[in-house]
Scaffold this motif. Sequence first.
Motif, PDB file in Angstrom:
ATOM      1  N   GLY A 224     -20.419  13.717  -9.232  1.00 51.29           N
ATOM      2  CA  GLY A 224     -21.518  14.675  -9.140  1.00 51.29           C
ATOM      3  C   GLY A 224     -21.049  16.067  -8.732  1.00 51.29           C
ATOM      4  N   ASN A 225     -22.031  16.952  -8.526  1.00 50.09           N
ATOM      5  CA  ASN A 225     -21.713  18.360  -8.244  1.00 50.09           C
ATOM      6  C   ASN A 225     -20.939  18.538  -6.941  1.00 50.09           C
ATOM      7  OD1 ASN A 225     -23.135  18.927 -10.549  1.00 50.09           O
ATOM      8  ND2 ASN A 225     -24.955  19.716  -9.502  1.00 50.09           N
ATOM      9  N   ASN A 226     -21.367  17.847  -5.880  1.00 46.91           N
ATOM     10  CA  ASN A 226     -20.698  18.004  -4.585  1.00 46.91           C
ATOM     11  C   ASN A 226     -19.263  17.506  -4.646  1.00 46.91           C
ATOM     12  OD1 ASN A 226     -22.438  18.936  -2.116  1.00 46.91           O
ATOM     13  ND2 ASN A 226     -23.835  17.814  -3.467  1.00 46.91           N
ATOM     14  N   GLU A 227     -19.053  16.365  -5.291  1.00 43.54           N
ATOM     15  CA  GLU A 227     -17.692  15.853  -5.402  1.00 43.54           C
ATOM     16  C   GLU A 227     -16.818  16.817  -6.205  1.00 43.54           C
ATOM     17  OE1 GLU A 227     -16.289  11.503  -6.235  1.00 43.54           O
ATOM     18  OE2 GLU A 227     -16.297  12.583  -8.158  1.00 43.54           O
ATOM     19  N   ARG A 228     -17.388  17.425  -7.230  1.00 42.88           N
ATOM     20  CA  ARG A 228     -16.606  18.346  -8.068  1.00 42.88           C
ATOM     21  C   ARG A 228     -16.120  19.553  -7.263  1.00 42.88           C
ATOM     22  NH1 ARG A 228     -18.334  20.907 -13.939  1.00 42.88           N
ATOM     23  NH2 ARG A 228     -16.695  22.510 -14.015  1.00 42.88           N
ATOM     24  N   ILE A 229     -17.019  20.169  -6.499  1.00 39.62           N
ATOM     25  CA  ILE A 229     -16.607  21.330  -5.708  1.00 39.62           C
ATOM     26  C   ILE A 229     -15.616  20.929  -4.628  1.00 39.62           C
ATOM     27  CG2 ILE A 229     -17.401  23.133  -4.124  1.00 39.62           C
ATOM     28  CD1 ILE A 229     -18.047  23.674  -7.056  1.00 39.62           C
ATOM     29  N   ARG A 230     -15.873  19.821  -3.946  1.00 40.23           N
ATOM     30  CA  ARG A 230     -14.975  19.397  -2.855  1.00 40.23           C
ATOM     31  C   ARG A 230     -13.574  19.133  -3.381  1.00 40.23           C
ATOM     32  NH1 ARG A 230     -13.083  14.679  -1.366  1.00 40.23           N
ATOM     33  NH2 ARG A 230     -14.585  13.494  -2.604  1.00 40.23           N
ATOM     34  N   THR A 231     -13.462  18.383  -4.475  1.00 36.42           N
ATOM     35  CA  THR A 231     -12.133  18.012  -4.948  1.00 36.42           C
ATOM     36  C   THR A 231     -11.436  19.152  -5.683  1.00 36.42           C
ATOM     37  OG1 THR A 231     -13.116  17.068  -6.965  1.00 36.42           O
ATOM     38  CG2 THR A 231     -12.732  15.570  -5.099  1.00 36.42           C
ATOM     39  N   THR A 232     -12.217  20.088  -6.244  1.00 33.31           N
ATOM     40  CA  THR A 232     -11.614  21.218  -6.947  1.00 33.31           C
ATOM     41  C   THR A 232     -11.161  22.303  -5.987  1.00 33.31           C
ATOM     42  OG1 THR A 232     -13.024  20.817  -8.878  1.00 33.31           O
ATOM     43  CG2 THR A 232     -11.980  22.977  -8.726  1.00 33.31           C
ATOM     44  N   TRP A 233     -12.058  22.670  -5.044  1.00 33.39           N
ATOM     45  CA  TRP A 233     -11.749  23.777  -4.136  1.00 33.39           C
ATOM     46  C   TRP A 233     -11.049  23.310  -2.866  1.00 33.39           C
ATOM     47  CZ3 TRP A 233     -13.883  25.156   0.754  1.00 33.39           C
ATOM     48  CH2 TRP A 233     -13.402  26.386   1.249  1.00 33.39           C
ATOM     49  N   PHE A 234     -11.556  22.236  -2.287  1.00 34.75           N
ATOM     50  CA  PHE A 234     -10.990  21.786  -1.014  1.00 34.75           C
ATOM     51  C   PHE A 234     -10.052  20.611  -1.260  1.00 34.75           C
ATOM     52  CE2 PHE A 234     -11.643  20.366   3.575  1.00 34.75           C
ATOM     53  CZ  PHE A 234     -10.915  21.416   4.074  1.00 34.75           C
ATOM     54  N   GLY A 235      -9.064  20.873  -2.093  1.00 29.41           N
ATOM     55  CA  GLY A 235      -8.086  19.852  -2.417  1.00 29.41           C
ATOM     56  C   GLY A 235      -6.936  19.847  -1.442  1.00 29.41           C
ATOM     57  N   PRO A 236      -5.836  19.133  -1.779  1.00 27.64           N
ATOM     58  CA  PRO A 236      -4.697  19.009  -0.856  1.00 27.64           C
ATOM     59  C   PRO A 236      -4.096  20.344  -0.437  1.00 27.64           C
ATOM     60  CG  PRO A 236      -4.547  17.367  -2.597  1.00 27.64           C
ATOM     61  CD  PRO A 236      -5.683  18.269  -2.969  1.00 27.64           C
ATOM     62  N   ALA A 237      -3.998  21.311  -1.365  1.00 32.28           N
ATOM     63  CA  ALA A 237      -3.377  22.592  -1.016  1.00 32.28           C
ATOM     64  C   ALA A 237      -4.226  23.347   0.000  1.00 32.28           C
ATOM     65  CB  ALA A 237      -3.177  23.435  -2.274  1.00 32.28           C
ATOM     66  N   ASN A 238      -5.559  23.347  -0.210  1.00 34.00           N
ATOM     67  CA  ASN A 238      -6.449  24.046   0.706  1.00 34.00           C
ATOM     68  C   ASN A 238      -6.474  23.352   2.063  1.00 34.00           C
ATOM     69  OD1 ASN A 238      -8.404  25.806   1.673  1.00 34.00           O
ATOM     70  ND2 ASN A 238      -9.652  25.693  -0.166  1.00 34.00           N
ATOM     71  N   THR A 239      -6.465  22.028   2.048  1.00 31.36           N
ATOM     72  CA  THR A 239      -6.415  21.272   3.308  1.00 31.36           C
ATOM     73  C   THR A 239      -5.139  21.600   4.084  1.00 31.36           C
ATOM     74  OG1 THR A 239      -7.694  19.456   2.351  1.00 31.36           O
ATOM     75  CG2 THR A 239      -6.389  18.960   4.313  1.00 31.36           C
ATOM     76  N   ALA A 240      -4.011  21.638   3.368  1.00 32.24           N
ATOM     77  CA  ALA A 240      -2.739  21.950   4.027  1.00 32.24           C
ATOM     78  C   ALA A 240      -2.736  23.373   4.580  1.00 32.24           C
ATOM     79  CB  ALA A 240      -1.583  21.762   3.042  1.00 32.24           C
ATOM     80  N   ALA A 241      -3.358  24.311   3.850  1.00 32.23           N
ATOM     81  CA  ALA A 241      -3.417  25.695   4.326  1.00 32.23           C
ATOM     82  C   ALA A 241      -4.234  25.792   5.611  1.00 32.23           C
ATOM     83  CB  ALA A 241      -4.009  26.596   3.250  1.00 32.23           C
ATOM     84  N   LEU A 242      -5.353  25.068   5.655  1.00 31.47           N
ATOM     85  CA  LEU A 242      -6.181  25.078   6.862  1.00 31.47           C
ATOM     86  C   LEU A 242      -5.438  24.461   8.039  1.00 31.47           C
ATOM     87  CD1 LEU A 242      -8.814  25.511   8.405  1.00 31.47           C
ATOM     88  CD2 LEU A 242      -9.679  23.377   7.398  1.00 31.47           C
ATOM     89  N   GLU A 243      -4.808  23.331   7.801  1.00 30.17           N
ATOM     90  CA  GLU A 243      -4.056  22.684   8.875  1.00 30.17           C
ATOM     91  C   GLU A 243      -2.900  23.562   9.339  1.00 30.17           C
ATOM     92  OE1 GLU A 243      -3.035  18.929   7.161  1.00 30.17           O
ATOM     93  OE2 GLU A 243      -4.979  18.013   7.683  1.00 30.17           O
ATOM     94  N   GLY A 244      -2.256  24.268   8.393  1.00 29.35           N
ATOM     95  CA  GLY A 244      -1.177  25.168   8.768  1.00 29.35           C
ATOM     96  C   GLY A 244      -1.659  26.316   9.620  1.00 29.35           C
ATOM     97  N   ALA A 245      -2.832  26.867   9.280  1.00 33.70           N
ATOM     98  CA  ALA A 245      -3.397  27.956  10.079  1.00 33.70           C
ATOM     99  C   ALA A 245      -3.724  27.475  11.490  1.00 33.70           C
ATOM    100  CB  ALA A 245      -4.648  28.508   9.405  1.00 33.70           C
ATOM    101  N   LEU A 246      -4.279  26.269  11.605  1.00 33.03           N
ATOM    102  CA  LEU A 246      -4.595  25.710  12.920  1.00 33.03           C
ATOM    103  C   LEU A 246      -3.315  25.448  13.720  1.00 33.03           C
ATOM    104  CD1 LEU A 246      -7.463  23.281  11.894  1.00 33.03           C
ATOM    105  CD2 LEU A 246      -7.680  25.186  13.487  1.00 33.03           C
ATOM    106  N   ASP A 247      -2.278  24.940  13.055  1.00 33.03           N
ATOM    107  CA  ASP A 247      -1.012  24.684  13.746  1.00 33.03           C
ATOM    108  C   ASP A 247      -0.420  25.995  14.287  1.00 33.03           C
ATOM    109  OD1 ASP A 247      -1.025  21.958  13.332  1.00 33.03           O
ATOM    110  OD2 ASP A 247       0.211  22.053  11.517  1.00 33.03           O
ATOM    111  N   GLY A 248      -0.515  27.075  13.494  1.00 33.97           N
ATOM    112  CA  GLY A 248      -0.011  28.361  13.952  1.00 33.97           C
ATOM    113  C   GLY A 248      -0.770  28.886  15.153  1.00 33.97           C
ATOM    114  N   LEU A 249      -2.109  28.743  15.103  1.00 35.90           N
ATOM    115  CA  LEU A 249      -2.920  29.174  16.239  1.00 35.90           C
ATOM    116  C   LEU A 249      -2.612  28.340  17.470  1.00 35.90           C
ATOM    117  CD1 LEU A 249      -5.188  30.776  17.554  1.00 35.90           C
ATOM    118  CD2 LEU A 249      -6.840  29.239  16.448  1.00 35.90           C
ATOM    119  N   LEU A 250      -2.485  27.037  17.300  1.00 37.20           N
ATOM    120  CA  LEU A 250      -2.189  26.153  18.434  1.00 37.20           C
ATOM    121  C   LEU A 250      -0.851  26.519  19.072  1.00 37.20           C
ATOM    122  CD1 LEU A 250      -2.976  23.677  20.124  1.00 37.20           C
ATOM    123  CD2 LEU A 250      -1.842  22.246  18.395  1.00 37.20           C
TER     124      LEU A 250
END
Length: 254
Positions: A224-250
């Motif tokens: 469905g629509n929600n799954e499409r946006i989540r898997t397209t935009w918030f995929g592994p690369a975006n997840t890793a970027a967010l985690e990397g930003a948090l690791d830098g702040l920490l």
Amino acid sequence: MQRIGIIGVGEIGRAMVEGLCDGGGTSPEVFLSPRGARTAAELSERFEGVTVCADNQEVVDRADVVFLAVRRQDHHNALAGLAADDGKILVSLIAGLAADDLRRTLVTRAPIVRAIPLPAVRERRSVTVTFPSHPVVDCLFERLGGALPVTDEAAFNVFSALTGTLTTHYAYLATLTSWAAGHGIAPDIADRYVRGLFQNVGRSLGDESRPLHRLAADHETPAGNNERIRTTWFGPANTAALEGALDGLLADLG
């Protein structure tokens, strides 16, 4: 009821005064520093028992529990040389400043507790992380929505890093609104719809019987629509970027 002092009357200082004094029942005496003079004067006019002091030392002298709510880069100029006797309780709201570093700035052996209150304390619905646990401080934050004491400063810094994601959420919503406006929707209508959409999401967060990943799954239809946006935009690369930003702040907070 303890006498409360607040040094640094910015957004969080204001929210704490409003939460403590605007909730019915007996309000504490509150002593405010002259830092943030306009806000402090407004609060003293609005609430009986709120007093603006001549200087920061007077706040410390008159209060039992003193909240230090200045910016990290300003803390030395604002707090250096302040004397607090051992019977005081100091609560640091200064992000990224370890208790030992703060103690070197102050003239005190009084207990220092770190805390992360959010603006929602004004409505008495924000859970506040504290370290170390202190019965007086935790009781105050229970009145403002809840206390979440943690066992060490490393854990405290993790929660502090999570707090750094707050405005990213608002910017995400603003991006959705701008996108809709770019496709011909009036900005005020787009803003109203996005606010309503995510206010409903906020209410679903009150269901603590379902973990967050379960809530996400329950709001998705396969393919469905929600799954499409989540898997397209918030995929592994975006997840890793967010985690990397948090690791830098920490790393910086530690």
